[in-house]
Design a protein around this motif. Structure first.
Motif, PDB file in Angstrom:
ATOM      1  N   GLU A   1     -20.254  -6.207 -29.663  1.00 19.51           N
ATOM      2  CA  GLU A   1     -20.701  -5.560 -30.775  1.00 19.51           C
ATOM      3  C   GLU A   1     -20.001  -4.162 -31.048  1.00 19.51           C
ATOM      4  OE1 GLU A   1     -25.092  -4.302 -32.868  1.00 19.51           O
ATOM      5  OE2 GLU A   1     -24.815  -4.918 -30.863  1.00 19.51           O
TER       6      GLU A   1
ATOM      7  N   PRO B   1     -19.453  -0.613 -38.018  1.00 20.35           N
ATOM      8  CA  PRO B   1     -19.887  -0.957 -39.451  1.00 20.35           C
ATOM      9  C   PRO B   1     -19.181   0.142 -40.185  1.00 20.35           C
ATOM     10  CG  PRO B   1     -21.940  -0.971 -37.930  1.00 20.35           C
ATOM     11  CD  PRO B   1     -20.808  -0.474 -37.129  1.00 20.35           C
TER      12      PRO B   1
ATOM     13  N   GLY C   1     -20.780  -7.150 -38.930  1.00 24.67           N
ATOM     14  CA  GLY C   1     -22.036  -6.639 -37.994  1.00 24.67           C
ATOM     15  C   GLY C   1     -22.362  -7.831 -37.030  1.00 24.67           C
TER      16      GLY C   1
END
Length: 242
Positions: free
Chosen positions: A164, A169, A176
């Motif tokens: 992640e 972002p 995302g």
């Protein structure tokens, strides 16, 4: 006479061994020396069946082509041309997905490979029987090969990492959920293939309506490929060749 301790060397045995090696390690792993070692024979004995390594790889590729279902293009099959192309594309891609490392060889086209040429002949013949002009039938065969082999060359989902943090972002505001793609690879890749295939075939149906002067259903359904060159419709009538 005593039986030989090792199976006699044959063309089929060489192809099967080379195919297994390609599947495990890729194209670069194949050499005549490596194959001879895998087969337990001397290198020169391979040349009784194949002149070069490239010929062996061509034979491996042809063995994969031979696994593609062509029944939908047989004369007498009730599937319309759009359904036939769809079912063939699914079978074609399934064969390539089982042997992804040989796809670059297949992507070069059939050349002189018998099974590959049978595939090309079946697709072209079915499209002409359905009413496509020969030039357009050629384009369709090429288009379908581009699409199917391209989809089998790599995985879109696999191109993203399962991390992640890689998709901040601040830098990638719309990615995302990209770190989840790897674990959903099958769903993403299958969905993308079916979406693209449907779009491609629906576009061909629109072109077909133009080619046939509007004498076809909106989605090309109800018109089956017939061996006599006419178009069998759902109501039992036959449309003449354009």
């Amino acid at each position: 006479m005593a039986r030989p301790r090792k199976p006699l060397l044959s063309r089929d045995r060489i192809v099967a061994t080379a195919g297994a090696l390609v599947d495990r390690e890729g194209l670069d792993a194949v050499s005549t020396r490596r194959l001879a070692a895998e087969l337990g024979v001397s290198g020169p004995s391979l040349y009784n069946h194949f002149r070069t390594k490239d010929e062996i790889l061509e034979a491996v590729a042809d063995a994969v082509s031979a696994r593609v279902d062509l029944s939908m293009f047989e004369e007498g099959d009730a599937r319309d041309w759009r359904t036939a192309l769809h079912d063939w594309a699914v079978s074609y891609r399934a064969a390539l997905r089982e042997h992804p490392h040989i796809v670059p060889v297949l992507a070069r086209g059939p050349g002189r490979r018998p099974a590959g040429l049978r595939v090309a002949d079946a697709v072209f013949g079915a499209m002409v029987r359905a009413g496509w002009p020969p030039a357009q039938a050629t384009y369709i065969g090429a288009l379908m090969r581009y699409f199917v082999t391209g989809s089998a060359l790599s995985s879109f989902a696999r191109g993203f990492v399962d991390d992640e943090a890689a998709y901040d972002p601040a830098d990638y505001p719309h990615l995302g959920q990209a770190h989840l793609l790897a674990e959903r690879r099958e769903q993403v890749d299958e969905g993308a293939f079916e979406t693209g295939l449907r779009a491609l075939l629906d576009g061909l149906v629109l072109q077909y309506a133009t080619v046939r002067g509007g004498r076809t259903e909106a989605r090309g359904e109800g018109s089956a490929v017939r061996g006599d060159g006419s178009e069998a419709r759902a109501d039992g009538s036959a449309g003449a060749e354009a």
